[in-house]
Design a protein around this motif. Structure first.
Motif, short mmCIF file in Angstrom:
data_model
loop_
_atom_site.label_atom_id
_atom_site.label_comp_id
_atom_site.label_asym_id
_atom_site.label_seq_id
_atom_site.Cartn_x
_atom_site.Cartn_y
_atom_site.Cartn_z
N SER A 40 -10.21 -12.37 -11.07
CA SER A 40 -11.28 -11.58 -10.43
C SER A 40 -10.91 -11.22 -9.00
CB SER A 40 -12.59 -12.37 -10.44
OG SER A 40 -13.04 -12.56 -11.74
N PHE A 41 -10.36 -12.20 -8.27
CA PHE A 41 -9.95 -11.94 -6.89
C PHE A 41 -8.91 -10.83 -6.83
CE2 PHE A 41 -6.65 -12.70 -3.71
CZ PHE A 41 -7.38 -12.46 -2.56
N LYS A 42 -7.90 -10.91 -7.70
CA LYS A 42 -6.84 -9.90 -7.70
C LYS A 42 -7.39 -8.52 -8.02
CE LYS A 42 -3.10 -13.05 -8.92
NZ LYS A 42 -2.12 -13.44 -9.96
N GLU A 43 -8.32 -8.44 -8.97
CA GLU A 43 -8.91 -7.14 -9.32
C GLU A 43 -9.73 -6.58 -8.16
OE1 GLU A 43 -11.06 -7.91 -12.93
OE2 GLU A 43 -9.24 -8.04 -14.13
N LEU A 44 -10.51 -7.43 -7.51
CA LEU A 44 -11.30 -6.98 -6.35
C LEU A 44 -10.40 -6.57 -5.19
CD1 LEU A 44 -14.21 -9.55 -6.37
CD2 LEU A 44 -14.38 -7.09 -6.80
N ARG A 45 -9.33 -7.33 -4.97
CA ARG A 45 -8.39 -6.99 -3.90
C ARG A 45 -7.74 -5.63 -4.16
NH1 ARG A 45 -3.13 -10.29 -3.83
NH2 ARG A 45 -2.92 -8.88 -5.57
N ASP A 46 -7.34 -5.38 -5.41
CA ASP A 46 -6.74 -4.10 -5.75
C ASP A 46 -7.72 -2.95 -5.53
OD1 ASP A 46 -4.38 -5.37 -6.42
OD2 ASP A 46 -4.75 -5.30 -8.60
N LEU A 47 -8.98 -3.14 -5.92
CA LEU A 47 -9.98 -2.11 -5.68
C LEU A 47 -10.17 -1.87 -4.18
CD1 LEU A 47 -12.75 -2.98 -8.30
CD2 LEU A 47 -11.24 -0.98 -8.30
N HIS A 48 -10.19 -2.95 -3.41
CA HIS A 48 -10.35 -2.82 -1.95
C HIS A 48 -9.18 -2.05 -1.34
CE1 HIS A 48 -11.15 -3.80 2.20
NE2 HIS A 48 -9.94 -4.33 2.31
N LEU A 49 -7.97 -2.39 -1.75
CA LEU A 49 -6.79 -1.73 -1.20
C LEU A 49 -6.74 -0.24 -1.56
CD1 LEU A 49 -4.11 -4.52 -1.77
CD2 LEU A 49 -5.21 -3.85 0.39
N LYS A 50 -7.34 0.12 -2.70
CA LYS A 50 -7.39 1.51 -3.13
C LYS A 50 -8.59 2.25 -2.55
CE LYS A 50 -5.07 0.58 -7.50
NZ LYS A 50 -5.23 0.49 -8.97
N GLY A 51 -9.44 1.53 -1.81
CA GLY A 51 -10.63 2.13 -1.22
C GLY A 51 -11.73 2.39 -2.23
#
Length: 57
Positions: A40-51
């Motif tokens: 979950s953390f990795k998925e949220l981090r990826d979304l954050h990095l993509k804006g």
């Protein structure tokens, strides 16, 4: 990517003092919960990095 059950069979985890002191079922449940939390953390981090992660109003 780490699979949900990969941590259960990881030799470094299985041989740790903590893993050996726990009964197998609680240990497996704990490791699966940790794996899900990291996923979950990795998925949220990826979304954050993509804006693409929008927090609240």
């Amino acid at each position: 990517m780490t699979g949900k059950f990969d941590l259960i069979y990881e030799p470094s985890v299985l041989k740790s003092m903590v893993a050996q002191s726990l009964p197998s079922t609680p240990m497996q449940q704990t490791l699966m919960s940790v794996a899900e939390a990291f996923k979950s953390f990795k998925e949220l981090r990826d979304l954050h990095l993509k804006g693409k992660l929008h927090l609240g109003p």
